[in-house]
Design a protein around this motif. Structure first.
Motif, PDB file in Angstrom:
ATOM      1  N   VAL A  56      13.403  43.881 -53.128  1.00 21.33           N
ATOM      2  CA  VAL A  56      12.687  43.757 -54.390  1.00 21.33           C
ATOM      3  C   VAL A  56      12.516  45.160 -54.956  1.00 21.33           C
ATOM      4  N   ALA A  57      13.072  45.399 -56.139  1.00 22.61           N
ATOM      5  CA  ALA A  57      12.963  46.700 -56.798  1.00 22.61           C
ATOM      6  C   ALA A  57      13.424  46.550 -58.241  1.00 22.61           C
ATOM      7  N   PRO A  58      12.705  47.156 -59.190  1.00 18.97           N
ATOM      8  CA  PRO A  58      13.136  47.059 -60.595  1.00 18.97           C
ATOM      9  C   PRO A  58      14.513  47.660 -60.814  1.00 18.97           C
ATOM     10  N   GLN A  59      14.801  48.743 -60.104  1.00 16.31           N
ATOM     11  CA  GLN A  59      16.097  49.395 -60.206  1.00 16.31           C
ATOM     12  C   GLN A  59      16.600  49.699 -58.799  1.00 16.31           C
ATOM     13  N   ALA A  60      17.901  49.822 -58.680  1.00 13.66           N
ATOM     14  CA  ALA A  60      18.481  50.085 -57.361  1.00 13.66           C
ATOM     15  C   ALA A  60      19.553  51.155 -57.479  1.00 13.66           C
TER      16      ALA A  60
ATOM     17  N   ALA B 174       1.802  46.698 -47.798  1.00 18.94           N
ATOM     18  CA  ALA B 174       1.280  46.741 -46.432  1.00 18.94           C
ATOM     19  C   ALA B 174       0.041  45.871 -46.291  1.00 18.94           C
ATOM     20  N   ALA B 175      -0.823  45.865 -47.313  1.00 20.81           N
ATOM     21  CA  ALA B 175      -2.038  45.039 -47.258  1.00 20.81           C
ATOM     22  C   ALA B 175      -1.684  43.553 -47.271  1.00 20.81           C
ATOM     23  N   ASP B 176      -0.724  43.169 -48.097  1.00 21.09           N
ATOM     24  CA  ASP B 176      -0.294  41.772 -48.131  1.00 21.09           C
ATOM     25  C   ASP B 176       0.305  41.352 -46.788  1.00 21.09           C
ATOM     26  N   ALA B 177       1.083  42.238 -46.174  1.00 21.61           N
ATOM     27  CA  ALA B 177       1.678  41.941 -44.873  1.00 21.61           C
ATOM     28  C   ALA B 177       0.592  41.795 -43.807  1.00 21.61           C
TER      29      ALA B 177
ATOM     30  N   ARG C 208       5.769  41.595 -56.194  1.00 23.21           N
ATOM     31  CA  ARG C 208       4.641  40.666 -56.382  1.00 23.21           C
ATOM     32  C   ARG C 208       4.120  40.263 -55.012  1.00 23.21           C
ATOM     33  N   SER C 209       2.825  39.994 -54.921  1.00 19.30           N
ATOM     34  CA  SER C 209       2.218  39.681 -53.620  1.00 19.30           C
ATOM     35  C   SER C 209       2.892  38.504 -52.930  1.00 19.30           C
ATOM     36  N   GLY C 210       3.363  37.549 -53.669  1.00 20.96           N
ATOM     37  CA  GLY C 210       4.007  36.392 -53.062  1.00 20.96           C
ATOM     38  C   GLY C 210       5.342  36.707 -52.415  1.00 20.96           C
ATOM     39  N   ASP C 211       5.902  37.884 -52.701  1.00 19.57           N
ATOM     40  CA  ASP C 211       7.195  38.235 -52.113  1.00 19.57           C
ATOM     41  C   ASP C 211       7.128  38.373 -50.599  1.00 19.57           C
ATOM     42  N   ALA C 212       5.937  38.674 -50.106  1.00 22.25           N
ATOM     43  CA  ALA C 212       5.802  38.871 -48.656  1.00 22.25           C
ATOM     44  C   ALA C 212       5.747  37.553 -47.888  1.00 22.25           C
ATOM     45  N   ASP C 213       5.511  36.449 -48.593  1.00 15.79           N
ATOM     46  CA  ASP C 213       5.349  35.168 -47.917  1.00 15.79           C
ATOM     47  C   ASP C 213       6.625  34.783 -47.151  1.00 15.79           C
ATOM     48  N   GLY C 214       6.441  34.416 -45.908  1.00 17.46           N
ATOM     49  CA  GLY C 214       7.538  33.921 -45.090  1.00 17.46           C
ATOM     50  C   GLY C 214       8.386  34.995 -44.432  1.00 17.46           C
ATOM     51  N   ALA C 215       8.133  36.263 -44.733  1.00 11.93           N
ATOM     52  CA  ALA C 215       8.932  37.324 -44.118  1.00 11.93           C
ATOM     53  C   ALA C 215       8.501  37.554 -42.675  1.00 11.93           C
TER      54      ALA C 215
END
Length: 422
Positions: free
Chosen positions: A44-48, A93-96, A69-76
């Motif tokens: 996940v990154a705006p640019q690569a 890190a906090a979401d994880a 977005r915080s939901g990106d961490a779900d299921g990882a």
């Protein structure tokens, strides 16, 4: 966080979803490592950068071109931050942490729940080093350990039998002329991995003292005229030990394919379905003369050389002082060999050098001529292992007497006729 707070573990991520947040070079490096481990990687990154784009274009990972977005961490199962923005990395890190997913926070190693070690792979060994949060220190240590494994200075040998390996293998390793420092890096590494070492009396025998106590050493050494273990039996030993699942090293002096019967051993192994590897060695035909300062070729003196054993017919060897003749195992028939070369037309004044125990503490050099060398060798008790060098190149040796020196054995006047120096 201190190093005492770290519990080392290895993650098995094959087929499991992993999140990398960030699109720069660090993200690309971490993504490649995770892909090597078999993970299903999403970035996940705006640019690569180019590294991430190449992986995405190849279909190796999924790239979401937007901010985190915080939901990106779900299921990882595992998360790596690499945005370069401490605020974003802290949020990831906090979401994880909230969902109890291990996360490496690249912006704050002290607060990070996990650290990424410096990693290297040698054979089937993976080295991972943490060094108190100092990545350059960790990389330096990793490289040093990997080099020590590569060179055989650290043991790489397996102690658990692989259940999926029906047979072992054979490596024909040229050990060089005897000095343990002259074996190749590959040869030293294979020796450190061996379960069984089948060895000659020549070669770097000091290295046998460094083997683990449970490594079996099978002595099959030959001396001139005395072969206690026939070649057919040596071949059988190699194959039977490999078929028993062992890693076998056939440690030979010099080079296995230079009058060393390595070709026969390799052929026999292949005929019986055994994998065989050939590791060249520094042949004594070239290296032992060099130990006495004798080059087998030298501009202005010799542009070619022949290598034969003392048991071979010498009549067809070029009988010229500018063509070097190297005799291996030639001490016993030295007088006959000298007579054969003289009969073929080689002048009696042709220089001859004998180097015993090349590169070893008891090395000895005897220098004479084709007409005198047999008597000189008998007088001083020359014995094998020894290499005999016949030709004008012997003049270059620092052991040669002053009257052997010539005026033109340099590269400045290669075509000047060879005449004694005044």
């Amino acid at each position: 966080m201190t190093i005492q707070d770290i519990y080392p573990a290895a993650l098995r991520l094959l087929g499991r979803p992993v999140l990398v947040v960030g699109g720069g070079p660090v993200a690309a490096r971490r993504a490649k490592g995770l892909l090597d481990a078999g993970a299903r990687v999403t970035i996940v990154a705006p640019q690569a950068g180019a590294g991430v784009r190449e992986l995405a274009d190849a279909g190796l990972l999924a790239w979401k071109a937007r901010p985190y977005r915080s939901g990106d961490a779900d299921g990882a199962w595992f998360i790596q931050t690499a945005t370069g923005d401490p605020a974003v990395d802290a949020q990831v890190a906090a979401d994880a942490e909230a969902q109890r997913t291990w996360c490496v926070n690249a912006s704050d190693h002290e607060a990070s729940a996990a650290w990424t070690p410096a990693v290297a792979v040698v054979d089937d060994v993976k080295i991972a080093i943490n060094a108190g949060g100092d990545p350059r220190r960790a990389m330096a240590l990793r490289d040093a350990v990997a080099t020590a494994l590569d060179t055989g200075d650290l043991p790489l040998r397996r102690h658990r039998v692989q259940t999926d390996a029906a047979t072992g293998s054979v490596a024909l390793v040229g050990g060089g002329p005897g000095d343990p420092g002259l074996i190749t890096v590959r040869g030293r590494r294979l020796l450190g991995q061996a379960d069984v070492v089948v060895t000659d009396r020549l070669g770097p025998r000091q290295l046998l003292n460094e083997l683990a106590p449970d490594v079996r050493v099978v002595e099959v050494g030959k001396t001139p005229g005395h072969h206690p273990v026939p070649q057919a039996e040596i071949n059988r030993i190699l194959v039977s030990e490999a078929l028993a699942g062992h890693r076998v090293v056939r440690l030979k002096g010099g080079d296995p394919y230079v009058l060393g019967r390595g070709g026969e051993e390799a052929e026999y192994c292949r005929q019986h379905g055994v994998d065989v590897e050939l590791v060249p060695g520094v042949t004594s035909a070239v290296s032992v003369p060099a130990a006495a300062g004798i080059p087998v070729t030298h501009r202005g003196l010799a542009r070619g050389f022949s290598v034969v054993t003392g048991h071979e017919e010498l009549a067809e060897v070029p009988a010229r002082a500018d063509h070097t003749v190297v005799l291996l195992m030639g001490v016993g028939r030295l007088r006959d060999s000298a007579a054969t070369l003289a009969a073929a037309g080689l002048p009696a004044a042709t220089p001859v050098g004998i180097v015993e125990n090349g590169y070893l503490p008891n090395q000895r050099v005897t220098i004479g001529t084709l007409g005198t060398i047999a008597d000189q060798a008998a007088a001083v008790g020359v014995a094998n292992p020894a290499v005999v060098v016949i030709g004008d190149v012997v003049r270059v040796s620092p052991y040669a007497p002053p009257h052997f020196k010539t005026a033109d054995y340099s590269t400045t006047s290669p075509n000047t006729p060879r005449v004694p120096a005044p």
